[in-house]
Design a protein around this motif. Structure first.
Motif, mmCIF file in Angstrom:
data_model
loop_
_atom_site.group_PDB
_atom_site.id
_atom_site.type_symbol
_atom_site.label_atom_id
_atom_site.label_comp_id
_atom_site.label_asym_id
_atom_site.label_seq_id
_atom_site.Cartn_x
_atom_site.Cartn_y
_atom_site.Cartn_z
ATOM 1 N N VAL A 5 1.104 -1.193 -0.138
ATOM 2 C CA VAL A 5 -0.100 0.275 -0.324
ATOM 3 C C VAL A 5 0.703 1.358 0.217
ATOM 4 C CG1 VAL A 5 -1.493 1.828 0.786
ATOM 5 C CG2 VAL A 5 -2.139 -1.328 1.111
ATOM 6 N N GLY A 6 0.000 2.322 -0.858
ATOM 7 C CA GLY A 6 1.088 3.302 -0.631
ATOM 8 C C GLY A 6 0.816 4.643 -1.729
ATOM 9 N N PRO A 7 0.502 5.651 -1.442
ATOM 10 C CA PRO A 7 -0.959 6.625 -2.056
ATOM 11 C C PRO A 7 0.666 7.495 -2.875
ATOM 12 C CG PRO A 7 0.548 8.174 -0.205
ATOM 13 C CD PRO A 7 0.252 6.566 0.522
ATOM 14 N N THR A 8 -0.184 7.901 -3.688
ATOM 15 C CA THR A 8 1.290 9.172 -4.538
ATOM 16 C C THR A 8 1.863 9.678 -4.245
ATOM 17 O OG1 THR A 8 -1.382 8.868 -5.928
ATOM 18 C CG2 THR A 8 0.662 10.468 -6.848
ATOM 19 N N GLY A 9 3.226 9.025 -4.460
ATOM 20 C CA GLY A 9 4.065 10.297 -4.432
ATOM 21 C C GLY A 9 5.207 8.836 -3.204
ATOM 22 N N SER A 10 5.056 8.259 -3.181
ATOM 23 C CA SER A 10 5.448 7.433 -1.767
ATOM 24 C C SER A 10 6.213 6.203 -1.918
ATOM 25 C CB SER A 10 4.364 7.103 -0.434
ATOM 26 O OG SER A 10 3.696 5.572 -1.398
ATOM 27 N N ALA A 21 -2.336 -0.999 -3.670
ATOM 28 C CA ALA A 21 -2.879 -0.400 -3.121
ATOM 29 C C ALA A 21 -2.704 1.642 -3.074
ATOM 30 C CB ALA A 21 -3.838 -0.878 -2.236
ATOM 31 N N LEU A 22 -3.014 2.140 -3.765
ATOM 32 C CA LEU A 22 -3.172 3.597 -3.072
ATOM 33 C C LEU A 22 -3.328 4.254 -1.822
ATOM 34 C CD1 LEU A 22 -4.754 5.229 -6.116
ATOM 35 C CD2 LEU A 22 -1.905 4.405 -5.893
ATOM 36 N N GLY A 23 -4.251 3.386 -1.099
ATOM 37 C CA GLY A 23 -4.567 3.474 0.208
ATOM 38 C C GLY A 23 -5.020 2.207 1.195
ATOM 39 N N ALA A 24 -4.787 2.275 2.777
ATOM 40 C CA ALA A 24 -5.153 1.117 3.461
ATOM 41 C C ALA A 24 -6.156 1.769 4.051
ATOM 42 C CB ALA A 24 -4.179 1.538 4.712
ATOM 43 N N THR A 25 -7.571 1.489 3.409
ATOM 44 C CA THR A 25 -9.235 1.871 3.919
ATOM 45 C C THR A 25 -9.439 0.554 3.973
ATOM 46 O OG1 THR A 25 -9.291 2.712 1.608
ATOM 47 C CG2 THR A 25 -8.820 4.286 2.579
ATOM 48 N N THR A 49 3.926 5.300 3.530
ATOM 49 C CA THR A 49 4.209 6.258 4.290
ATOM 50 C C THR A 49 3.504 7.151 2.696
ATOM 51 O OG1 THR A 49 4.984 6.363 5.942
ATOM 52 C CG2 THR A 49 3.301 4.706 6.081
ATOM 53 N N GLY A 50 5.317 7.498 3.181
ATOM 54 C CA GLY A 50 5.465 8.933 2.533
ATOM 55 C C GLY A 50 4.797 10.016 3.277
ATOM 56 N N GLY A 51 4.632 9.621 4.186
ATOM 57 C CA GLY A 51 4.234 11.598 5.199
ATOM 58 C C GLY A 51 3.084 11.821 5.575
ATOM 59 N N GLU A 52 2.053 10.380 4.278
ATOM 60 C CA GLU A 52 0.468 10.927 3.804
ATOM 61 C C GLU A 52 -0.659 10.255 5.036
ATOM 62 O OE1 GLU A 52 -2.676 12.211 2.404
ATOM 63 O OE2 GLU A 52 -0.740 12.522 1.264
ATOM 64 N N THR A 53 -1.322 11.487 5.348
ATOM 65 C CA THR A 53 -1.854 10.221 6.465
ATOM 66 C C THR A 53 -3.829 10.507 6.099
ATOM 67 O OG1 THR A 53 -2.956 13.089 7.083
ATOM 68 C CG2 THR A 53 -1.107 12.485 8.290
ATOM 69 N N GLU A 54 -4.128 11.063 4.826
ATOM 70 C CA GLU A 54 -5.280 10.335 4.935
ATOM 71 C C GLU A 54 -5.223 9.188 3.657
ATOM 72 O OE1 GLU A 54 -7.893 12.147 3.984
ATOM 73 O OE2 GLU A 54 -6.757 14.117 5.437
#
Length: 699
Positions: free
Chosen positions: A278-283, A427-431, A451-456
């Motif tokens: 799992v990792g959002p864009t830019g992570s 995946a783009l997020g752990a939801t 994470t890359g610091g992303e919280t959302e």
């Protein structure tokens, strides 16, 4: 005629370069004394000369022994040997060296010298060992003092923060120098390691650890012990290049995916487990996928199939070296199959299901001989690893085509574990939508959260249930995050950075290492597998070199939509001019009929279609004008930038453009570097790259 004489030797070989031992030293000394005494007596040499030479030898050996820091016993033995030998030689020259008295006394002197030399040699060895042991004890005392100080400090800290008293049993300093591990016994009364683990953040703050360093508690050797890993050096901040050792790997030895905070490699064992990344864009998720593919490419018992519906971008770098042929040598692709469309992905998953089912029947005898219910994986029967980029989103999608893919993915996961087919989903997020599937939670025990610091959308509690003390702000760096496996508790780690030139190097270095699908499985996979590299199915891979259209190709000099796919492959040398507008209209009609695309402006139905399809609005002149107007507004906004809502309001009167359309344009401009996104959430704004304070970074 010249003859060659070959001589052979037998018996022991004398080593003239070797030093003297107790026996050879005594023998050398006595024979030397006898030779000097016999020669001196025969020639009338003055006896005092031998005594003078012996005294000089004693003095010289005393000086050299002092320089070597030998013991007084050794110095005395060496000096006495010279003096006794010189004294016997002087006496023998006077009375005659060949008498029984002279020879007997010389033999006695030799035995005495040998015994004394042996005794002093043992004494010197013991003395040297004692000196080494003393040095080691000194180092141990210093280390012990440091460890005792650490133990006392952390006993006090845990008492102050967690309210429990530990008894530290050992403190292990990490060889990398990046921290240490405390092995402690928990107090009686049923206290568990969770009591310490839940205070990880408070302990780190109380210890004044640098950013990126943590104090993480985990299970000890039994339930009454706790291990506290304390990181003192931040290894997450910097970029760590993928190792240049492209040596062979195996499914059974695991695949290295990055480094822990103590700079140790962390490995993923995927013989029975699936993986979820799992990792959002830019992570750094795409880079992590390439790291995973690199490990699979190096393996001698793994075949990699990749599904990436985003133009196959995850797998293309591993295929292009084979397609381009820049090196002039035949190079096999770094992956075994690449699917970039729903149709090709369905062919791949159907083949995987057939392979799994056929292996269950065909290899019964082999599993019986091996006395196992798991198919023995080797280079002859390789495991198939299916990497599905954004596969978790496919499972959660409501789109009709995506649902069909999701059903096949879940079928592969459900039936193919024992037969050596596993998946790696991203995946783009752990939801909850991504992790809501029970099959994924049960089978994907190897989990990564970049994470890359992303919280959302980064709920680490859902990604790693039961783990405490994991916070996104502990890994605010690109490529950093958390990784947990059945063998290793979830903890911070850093993914390697792998660049395109390294991918080409790995493809070339591992080309002759890839296994081939066993004949039994290949037969079950059928023609869908054997023809996977046919030109008709890989033509899209060759379209990565765009050509500039010219007037002779039927397009204007300013460029435009190239609809050559709608024309016959063999065009006549001459003929009437082609109506590009008519061709474009036909193309849109065909696509609209198949994919239910967007309607022309002003003709939208009251209710949107049940499933969104391919949007070809960019082909319309009205939307092109609106897009250019939006880009002009973005440029005119200057360094302050603007947002999607403001642009949509400005274009609503003249063009009727919706905010959703503007959001899509802004995302495209951000990806290709035309615009830079500043801020996040509702405060996000976009700045044209000409007004950006710094070069745009990769999103």
């Amino acid at each position: 005629m010249a003859t060659t004489t070959q001589t052979t030797t037998s018996g022991p070989v004398w080593d003239w370069a070797a030093g003297h031992g107790p026996v050879t030293g005594a023998l050398s000394a006595t024979t030397g004394c006898l030779a000097v005494a016999t020669t001196g007596a025969a020639t009338g040499m003055p006896p005092g000369w031998a005594l003078a030479v012996g005294a000089a030898g004693a003095i010289g050996h005393t000086i050299s022994s002092l320089r070597e820091r030998l013991s007084a016993r050794t110095i005395a033995m060496r000096s006495a040997s010279w003096l006794v030998g010189a004294g016997w030689t002087t006496w023998a020259m006077t009375t005659g060296p060949l008498t029984w008295a002279a020879l007997g006394s010389l033999a006695t002197v030799g035995v005495g010298i040998g015994a004394a030399a042996r005794s002093t040699l043992l004494f010197e060895e013991a003395r040297e060992l004692e000196a080494i042991a003393a040095d080691e004890r000194q180092v141990a005392r210093e280390l012990s003092a440091e460890r005792r100080a650490i133990a006392a400090e952390w006993v006090d800290r845990v008492q102050r923060v967690c309210g429990i008293t530990l008894r530290v049993l050992a403190v292990e300093m990490w060889p990398t120098g990046a921290g240490f591990t405390i092995d402690a016994e928990l107090p009686a009364g049923g206290t568990t390691y969770d009591r310490v683990a839940q205070y990880a953040g408070q302990l780190s703050a109380d210890a004044r650890l640098p950013h990126g360093c943590t104090a993480v508690a985990s299970q000890g050797i039994h339930q009454g012990r706790v291990l506290i890993d304390v990181t003192t050096v931040n290894v997450l901040a910097g970029e760590i290049t993928y190792p240049t050792d492209y040596g062979p790997l195996s499914l059974h030895t695991g695949f290295p995916w990055g480094l822990r905070t103590n700079a140790d490699e962390i490995r993923a064992y995927l013989r029975e487990q699936c993986a979820l990344v799992v990792g959002p864009t830019g992570s750094g998720k795409t880079n992590m996928v390439h790291t995973i593919l690199a490990g699979f490419a190096r393996a001698t018992d793994v075949l990699t199939w990749v599904i990436d519906l985003n133009a196959g971008s995850a797998g293309l770098p591993w295929v292009r070296p084979a397609l381009d042929g820049d090196s002039g040598e035949t190079v096999r692709p770094g992956i075994d199959w690449l699917a970039a469309s729903h149709e090709e992905a369905m062919l791949m998953l159907d083949a995987a299901v057939r392979v799994a089912k056929h292996r269950k029947m065909a290899y019964q005898d082999l599993m019986s001989k091996a006395n196992t219910d798991l198919l023995p994986i080797s280079n002859r029967i390789p495991q198939i690893m299916i990497v599905i980029d954004e596969g978790a989103e496919i499972l959660a999608s409501s789109d009709k085509q995506a649902r069909k893919l999701a059903e096949k993915i879940l079928e592969v996961i459900r039936i193919a574990r024992a037969m050596g087919i596993r998946t790696v989903l991203t995946a783009l997020g752990a939801t909850g939508a991504v992790l809501g599937n029970l099959m994924i939670r049960r089978e994907a025990k190897v989990r990564v959260a970049l994470t890359g610091g992303e919280t959302e959308g980064m709920d680490l509690g859902k990604q790693f249930p039961g783990s405490r003390g994991l916070r996104v702000d502990q890994a605010p760096y690109k490529g950093a995050g958390f990784m947990g496996t059945p063998e290793s508790a979830p903890a911070l780690f850093k993914s390697w950075r792998i660049k395109p030139n390294q991918i080409r190097e790995i493809v070339a270095a591992t080309s002759d290492r890839h296994p081939t699908l066993d004949a039994t499985s290949a037969k079950a996979a059928g023609p869908d597998y054997t023809r996977r590299w046919d030109h008709a199915r890989t033509a899209w891979m060759h379209d990565h070199h765009p050509t500039t259209p010219t007037p002779t190709q039927g397009t204007s000099s300013s460029g435009g939509l190239n609809l050559s796919a709608l024309r016959d492959e063999q065009q006549p040398p001459a003929g009437p001019p082609v109506d590009e507008d008519a061709l474009a209209r036909r193309f849109r009609e065909q696509i609209d009929a198949q994919f239910a695309t967007a309607h022309e402006p002003g003709t939208e139905p009251e209710q949107p279609p049940a499933s969104a399809g391919l949007n070809l609005s960019a082909l319309r002149s009205e939307d092109n004008a609106a897009r250019q107007a939006a880009l002009a507004l973005l440029l005119a906004a200057g360094p302050e930038g603007t947002g999607a809502s403001a642009i949509a309001r400005a274009l609503a009167g003249e063009h009727g453009t919706t905010r959703q359309t503007v959001v899509g344009w802004l995302k495209t401009w951000t990806d290709d570097g035309t615009a830079v996104r500043v801020g996040a959430g509702t405060k996000a704004r976009y700045v044209h790259h000409q007004h950006a304070p710094e070069s745009p970074t990769e999103k």
